[in-house]
Design a protein around this motif. Structure first.
Motif, PDB file in Angstrom:
ATOM      1  N   TYR A  36       0.850  -1.174   0.000  1.00 42.77           N
ATOM      2  CA  TYR A  36       0.000   0.000   0.000  1.00 42.77           C
ATOM      3  C   TYR A  36       0.891   1.230   0.000  1.00 42.77           C
ATOM      4  CZ  TYR A  36      -4.418  -2.390   0.968  1.00 42.77           C
ATOM      5  OH  TYR A  36      -5.540  -3.165   0.879  1.00 42.77           O
ATOM      6  N   GLY A  43      -5.803   7.987   3.351  1.00 37.37           N
ATOM      7  CA  GLY A  43      -5.704   6.595   3.741  1.00 37.37           C
ATOM      8  C   GLY A  43      -4.787   5.838   2.801  1.00 37.37           C
ATOM      9  N   PHE A  89       3.639   0.774   2.724  1.00 33.42           N
ATOM     10  CA  PHE A  89       3.395  -0.249   3.737  1.00 33.42           C
ATOM     11  C   PHE A  89       3.320  -1.614   3.070  1.00 33.42           C
ATOM     12  CE2 PHE A  89       2.679   2.219   7.493  1.00 33.42           C
ATOM     13  CZ  PHE A  89       2.118   3.412   7.078  1.00 33.42           C
ATOM     14  N   SER A  98     -11.743 -15.936  10.337  1.00 31.79           N
ATOM     15  CA  SER A  98     -12.936 -15.350   9.742  1.00 31.79           C
ATOM     16  C   SER A  98     -12.669 -14.004   9.119  1.00 31.79           C
ATOM     17  CB  SER A  98     -14.034 -15.221  10.806  1.00 31.79           C
ATOM     18  OG  SER A  98     -13.592 -14.351  11.841  1.00 31.79           O
ATOM     19  N   ARG A 100      -9.481 -12.645   8.345  1.00 28.70           N
ATOM     20  CA  ARG A 100      -8.336 -12.627   7.437  1.00 28.70           C
ATOM     21  C   ARG A 100      -7.870 -11.202   7.223  1.00 28.70           C
ATOM     22  NH1 ARG A 100      -9.787 -16.897   2.756  1.00 28.70           N
ATOM     23  NH2 ARG A 100      -7.543 -16.867   2.491  1.00 28.70           N
ATOM     24  N   GLY A 105       3.325  -3.784   8.120  1.00 32.13           N
ATOM     25  CA  GLY A 105       4.611  -3.333   8.623  1.00 32.13           C
ATOM     26  C   GLY A 105       4.523  -1.872   9.040  1.00 32.13           C
TER      27      GLY A 105
ATOM     28  N   PHE B  33     -13.671  -3.037   7.885  1.00 29.50           N
ATOM     29  CA  PHE B  33     -12.606  -3.209   8.869  1.00 29.50           C
ATOM     30  C   PHE B  33     -12.315  -1.867   9.548  1.00 29.50           C
ATOM     31  CE2 PHE B  33     -10.990  -7.365   7.357  1.00 29.50           C
ATOM     32  CZ  PHE B  33     -11.561  -7.426   6.102  1.00 29.50           C
ATOM     33  N   TYR B  35      -9.113  -0.084  11.730  1.00 26.95           N
ATOM     34  CA  TYR B  35      -7.703  -0.194  12.110  1.00 26.95           C
ATOM     35  C   TYR B  35      -7.330   1.025  12.958  1.00 26.95           C
ATOM     36  CZ  TYR B  35      -7.034  -3.737   8.420  1.00 26.95           C
ATOM     37  OH  TYR B  35      -7.101  -4.863   7.633  1.00 26.95           O
ATOM     38  N   GLY B  42       2.459   1.105  11.360  1.00 28.83           N
ATOM     39  CA  GLY B  42       1.462   0.707  10.389  1.00 28.83           C
ATOM     40  C   GLY B  42       0.113   0.523  11.062  1.00 28.83           C
ATOM     41  N   PRO B  43      -0.955   0.468  10.267  1.00 25.27           N
ATOM     42  CA  PRO B  43      -2.279   0.233  10.840  1.00 25.27           C
ATOM     43  C   PRO B  43      -2.352  -1.120  11.543  1.00 25.27           C
ATOM     44  CG  PRO B  43      -2.423   0.990   8.550  1.00 25.27           C
ATOM     45  CD  PRO B  43      -0.985   0.689   8.805  1.00 25.27           C
ATOM     46  N   PHE B  45      -5.110  -3.947  13.154  1.00 21.35           N
ATOM     47  CA  PHE B  45      -6.495  -4.404  13.081  1.00 21.35           C
ATOM     48  C   PHE B  45      -7.212  -4.235  14.409  1.00 21.35           C
ATOM     49  CE2 PHE B  45     -10.060  -6.934  11.875  1.00 21.35           C
ATOM     50  CZ  PHE B  45     -10.336  -7.786  12.929  1.00 21.35           C
ATOM     51  N   TYR B  48     -13.769  -6.428  12.601  1.00 21.15           N
ATOM     52  CA  TYR B  48     -14.237  -6.740  11.250  1.00 21.15           C
ATOM     53  C   TYR B  48     -15.734  -7.039  11.254  1.00 21.15           C
ATOM     54  CZ  TYR B  48     -15.304  -9.961   7.394  1.00 21.15           C
ATOM     55  OH  TYR B  48     -15.882 -10.591   6.332  1.00 21.15           O
ATOM     56  N   LEU B  91      -8.541   4.235  11.084  1.00 18.16           N
ATOM     57  CA  LEU B  91      -8.810   4.018   9.668  1.00 18.16           C
ATOM     58  C   LEU B  91      -9.930   2.999   9.498  1.00 18.16           C
ATOM     59  CD1 LEU B  91      -5.102   3.693   8.525  1.00 18.16           C
ATOM     60  CD2 LEU B  91      -6.652   5.480   7.764  1.00 18.16           C
ATOM     61  N   GLY B  99     -14.862 -11.661   4.042  1.00 16.80           N
ATOM     62  CA  GLY B  99     -13.813 -12.209   4.897  1.00 16.80           C
ATOM     63  C   GLY B  99     -12.459 -12.320   4.248  1.00 16.80           C
ATOM     64  N   GLY B 101      -9.008 -10.418   3.049  1.00 17.47           N
ATOM     65  CA  GLY B 101      -8.346  -9.163   3.398  1.00 17.47           C
ATOM     66  C   GLY B 101      -7.674  -8.421   2.279  1.00 17.47           C
ATOM     67  N   TYR B 102      -7.692  -8.966   1.100  1.00 18.90           N
ATOM     68  CA  TYR B 102      -6.940  -8.261   0.075  1.00 18.90           C
ATOM     69  C   TYR B 102      -7.757  -7.165  -0.571  1.00 18.90           C
ATOM     70  CZ  TYR B 102      -9.214 -11.676  -3.064  1.00 18.90           C
ATOM     71  OH  TYR B 102     -10.107 -12.458  -3.724  1.00 18.90           O
ATOM     72  N   GLU B 103      -7.037  -6.208  -1.105  1.00 23.72           N
ATOM     73  CA  GLU B 103      -7.646  -5.084  -1.814  1.00 23.72           C
ATOM     74  C   GLU B 103      -8.722  -4.402  -0.987  1.00 23.72           C
ATOM     75  OE1 GLU B 103      -7.150  -7.350  -5.987  1.00 23.72           O
ATOM     76  OE2 GLU B 103      -8.328  -5.506  -6.072  1.00 23.72           O
ATOM     77  N   GLN B 104      -8.379  -4.082   0.209  1.00 21.82           N
ATOM     78  CA  GLN B 104      -9.260  -3.258   1.022  1.00 21.82           C
ATOM     79  C   GLN B 104      -9.089  -1.811   0.601  1.00 21.82           C
ATOM     80  OE1 GLN B 104      -8.559  -3.943   5.186  1.00 21.82           O
ATOM     81  NE2 GLN B 104      -8.603  -6.148   4.939  1.00 21.82           N
ATOM     82  N   PHE B 106      -9.332   1.991   1.740  1.00 24.77           N
ATOM     83  CA  PHE B 106      -9.266   2.745   2.990  1.00 24.77           C
ATOM     84  C   PHE B 106      -9.857   4.141   2.860  1.00 24.77           C
ATOM     85  CE2 PHE B 106      -6.742   0.347   6.059  1.00 24.77           C
ATOM     86  CZ  PHE B 106      -6.257  -0.682   5.276  1.00 24.77           C
ATOM     87  N   GLY B 107     -10.439   4.598   3.959  1.00 27.18           N
ATOM     88  CA  GLY B 107     -10.836   5.988   4.075  1.00 27.18           C
ATOM     89  C   GLY B 107      -9.641   6.823   4.519  1.00 27.18           C
ATOM     90  N   PRO B 108      -9.829   8.151   4.633  1.00 32.34           N
ATOM     91  CA  PRO B 108      -8.721   9.040   4.985  1.00 32.34           C
ATOM     92  C   PRO B 108      -8.352   8.987   6.458  1.00 32.34           C
ATOM     93  CG  PRO B 108     -10.734  10.295   4.762  1.00 32.34           C
ATOM     94  CD  PRO B 108     -11.059   8.889   4.350  1.00 32.34           C
TER      95      PRO B 108
END
Lengths: 114, 115
Positions: A36, A43, A89, A98, A100, A105, B33, B35, B42-43, B45, B48, B91, B99, B101-104, B106-108
């Motif tokens: 990212y 964000g 990042f 559930s 994931r 980093g 999500f 964060y 880094g963010p 978690f 969820y 965030l 469920g 986690g990829y390609e989330q 994000f808001g500002p």
């Protein structure tokens, strides 16, 4: 304990040259890795990802390499441009659970000098 | 189209105050999500949601933190009796996938400062 580590808090590169950002992880349950990019007051924005079944993924100027045996991945940006200056990042996703959710980093500040 | 929006963008609270942070995800996104990002980190978690169901709240640091998404769209993160260590950027991210986690997206973020 930090499961995803970016050991270089900052990196400066001349415009047109290659930028290499590194990331190490410890959890063998991670199966998907993402990079990212974050500008100030915004964000994180998804850049590129790689599945653990691959060792390379390329998208334009961005290439991510994964070395599973070393638990290491890197992001290459070629050629680097001043607009690439941002915090990068590395993130990893668990292969089970559930949510994931992503584990991030601490980021590397890339500065591309004109 | 519109991305993830969060409000307020900045919040200053006195120690002990309750705060509520709002997240408007991308329309139609199933997963949401939260964060927490401390300065220079880094963010991390927090929790969820899949639609209105909170499936994982393992990252919430204490019982002072509470999140809800009653109609499966807008979500609110509430922090009761704020402490200085709660100061961070919060965030919100949404994803069209269940469920995964990829390609989330994000808001500002909301920058919370507890004084």
């Amino acid at each position: 304990d930090q499961q995803v580590k970016q050991n270089s808090p900052s990196l400066s590169v001349q415009e047109g040259r290659i930028s290499i950002l590194n990331c190490d992880y410890t959890n063998s349950m991670f199966d998907y890795f993402l990079w990212y990019k974050k500008y100030p007051a915004e964000g994180p924005t998804f850049l590129i990802s790689i599945s653990s079944i691959k060792d390379k993924n390329e998208d334009g100027r961005f290439t991510v390499f994964l070395n599973k045996s070393a638990k290491h991945l890197s992001l290459h940006i070629v050629p680097s441009q001043p607009g690439d200056s941002a915090v990068y990042f590395c993130a990893a996703r668990r292969s089970s659970g559930s949510a994931r959710q992503l584990t991030f980093g601490s980021g590397t500040q890339l500065t591309v000098l004109p | 189209g519109a991305g993830v929006s969060q409000s307020p963008r900045y919040k200053v609270a006195k120690r002990g105050q309750d705060v509520a942070l709002r997240c408007d995800p991308i329309s139609g996104h199933v997963s949401l999500f939260w964060y927490q990002q401390a300065l220079g980190q880094g963010p991390e978690f927090l929790t969820y949601f899949q639609n209105e169901a909170q499936l994982d709240k393992s990252g919430l640091p204490s019982d002072r933190f509470f999140a809800e998404r009653p109609e499966g769209s807008v979500s609110t993160l509430k922090i009761q009796r704020t402490q200085q260590e709660d100061s961070a950027v919060y965030l919100c991210a949404s994803s069209p996938y269940r469920g995964q986690g990829y390609e989330q997206y994000f808001g500002p973020g909301t920058r919370l400062t507890v004084t």
